[in-house]
Design a protein around this motif. Structure first.
Motif, mmCIF file in Angstrom:
data_model
loop_
_atom_site.group_PDB
_atom_site.id
_atom_site.type_symbol
_atom_site.label_atom_id
_atom_site.label_comp_id
_atom_site.label_asym_id
_atom_site.label_seq_id
_atom_site.Cartn_x
_atom_site.Cartn_y
_atom_site.Cartn_z
ATOM 1 N N PRO A 109 -5.429 10.193 0.093
ATOM 2 C CA PRO A 109 -5.916 10.325 1.478
ATOM 3 C C PRO A 109 -5.251 9.287 2.369
ATOM 4 N N SER A 110 -4.939 9.666 3.609
ATOM 5 C CA SER A 110 -4.218 8.742 4.496
ATOM 6 C C SER A 110 -5.101 7.591 4.968
ATOM 7 N N SER A 111 -6.423 7.735 4.840
ATOM 8 C CA SER A 111 -7.305 6.627 5.209
ATOM 9 C C SER A 111 -8.559 6.688 4.340
ATOM 10 N N GLY A 112 -9.261 5.576 4.315
ATOM 11 C CA GLY A 112 -10.549 5.566 3.616
ATOM 12 C C GLY A 112 -10.489 5.224 2.142
ATOM 13 N N ILE A 113 -9.301 4.950 1.594
ATOM 14 C CA ILE A 113 -9.211 4.556 0.192
ATOM 15 C C ILE A 113 -8.582 3.160 0.119
ATOM 16 N N SER A 114 -9.283 2.242 -0.493
ATOM 17 C CA SER A 114 -8.805 0.856 -0.554
ATOM 18 C C SER A 114 -7.649 0.741 -1.534
ATOM 19 N N SER A 168 1.053 4.180 -2.756
ATOM 20 C CA SER A 168 0.783 5.568 -2.338
ATOM 21 C C SER A 168 1.862 6.495 -2.890
ATOM 22 N N LYS A 175 -8.908 0.667 -5.163
ATOM 23 C CA LYS A 175 -9.253 1.984 -5.729
ATOM 24 C C LYS A 175 -7.982 2.778 -6.046
ATOM 25 N N TYR A 230 0.831 -1.203 0.000
ATOM 26 C CA TYR A 230 0.000 0.000 0.000
ATOM 27 C C TYR A 230 0.870 1.259 0.000
#
Length: 376
Positions: free
Chosen positions: A115-120, A103, A123, A99
């Motif tokens: 985004p640091s969270s909330g995106i798989s 990123s 995606k 991941y």
């Protein structure tokens, strides 16, 4: 000293340095010597990208401080300047999960962090591949210090996603350069069979520089970084000897900078052999400092425990580690293996009466400089 004693002294606004940045680890020199054949091999692998095709996958191996990263940075810089190829270098010592790798690739393509969270992951991967297809761009990714992905068991997943991008997203063109400084690691053999079947890389090896090459490279670096007359031939030879002993050119580059700073501390216009010798006491730990910087909190905790329990039985080391971190034996064993692969610890098995085979663990360095660098 003959003549006015002030002759050899720096005034407040003077420096021995013409350009101190020349001695930083990430500096890419204009003239890059003694790596011509390696650069040609890498160019061969990357050339298809300049024509809009997928570059050849490549494994770059060699001991630390042999010019691997500089070579990749140099060629990536040329590709960006002369073509539309997207190039992204990922420092796997910092980004050591699949991941995190993607990123960093996302940031390289979109010029902002995801985004640091909330995106798989799915995606994130999809957005990267879609952009490449949409813009009809080729992506060359360098996984620098890829050995760290292996230490975290993330290498196969990360490479599988990169190498299969064109299957999930028709038209996505991605090539991978894996850069490893761990000579005990066989990059291809350690990958899953599903990855091995599609990887099939070119291989480029970077050997250690010999003494004459070290002198040549350091002379060129000193010429660019210091004012004329600051570093004499005797002092340069001593820097080269110490660098060759360490086998890591980065030690020599750091040594030049620290020796220059020592001369400035004395307000001297020239570097002495004593400045070099004193600087080496810190520069010889360049590899140690770099390895420690990449450790997690629990990995650093084990290094501290080993430094404090130097020479004690492995059992008491584990007990102290467990008390400090509350982590179990399985994680402890994984961390020991990683530190061993990094060259921070030495492990060996021995027969212990009444207990069978027992593993002894010790630091590969004196405890004092290790603790100094952790606390510093």
């Amino acid at each position: 000293m003959a003549g006015d004693p002030e002759d050899g002294m720096l005034s407040w606004d003077e420096s021995v340095f013409r350009d101190e940045h020349v001695f930083e680890i990430d500096y890419v020199p204009e003239t890059f010597r003694h790596r011509e054949s390696q650069l040609e091999s890498l160019k061969y692998a990357l050339r298809p990208a300049a024509r809009g095709s997928r570059p050849l996958n490549t494994v770059v191996r060699g001991p630390p401080g042999t010019g691997k990263t500089t070579s990749v940075q140099k060629l990536f810089s040329e590709l960006r300047a002369q073509t539309d190829v997207r190039t992204v270098r990922v420092n796997c010592q910092v980004d050591s999960t699949r991941y995190a790798v993607f990123s960093r690739i996302f940031e390289g393509i979109f010029d902002y962090e995801p985004p640091s969270s909330g995106i798989s992951f799915k995606k994130l991967f999809g957005q990267i591949a879609d952009r490449l297809v949409e813009d009809d761009e080729v992506l060359a990714v360098a996984l620098d210090d890829v050995n760290y992905l292996f230490y975290e068991n993330e290498a196969s997943d990360a490479l599988y996603s990169l190498l299969r991008a064109h299957e999930a997203h028709a038209g996505a063109k991605v090539g991978v350069i894996c850069v490893s400084s761990d000579l005990s690691l066989s990059v291809i053999e350690e990958l899953d069979s599903r990855v091995q079947s599609v990887f099939r890389p070119e291989e480029v090896f970077f050997p250690k520089y010999d003494v004459d090459e070290v002198v040549d490279i350091l002379r060129e670096r000193a010429k660019r970084g210091f004012h004329d007359g600051v570093l004499g031939a005797t002092e340069l030879d001593r820097v080269a000897e110490l660098t060759a002993e360490s086998g890591d050119l980065r030690v020599g580059i750091d040594l030049l900078r620290r020796a220059g700073l020592n001369a400035e501390m004395r307000a001297s216009r020239t570097i002495s052999v004593e400045d070099v010798e004193e600087a080496y006491e810190k520069s010889k730990y360049v590899h140690l400092s770099r390895s420690l910087r990449g450790l997690s909190e629990s990995e650093t905790a084990l290094v501290e425990v080993l430094a404090e329990h130097d020479g004690e039985q492995a059992g008491s080391v584990y007990e102290a580690f467990h008390e400090r971190t509350d982590l179990g034996y399985t994680r402890y064993s994984e961390i020991v293996n990683k530190l061993d692969q990094l060259g921070l610890v030495e492990t060996e098995y021995a027969e212990v009466e009444g207990r069978g085979r027992s593993r002894s663990i010790s630091l590969a360095y004196d405890p004092e400089p290790v603790l100094e660098r952790i606390e510093g």
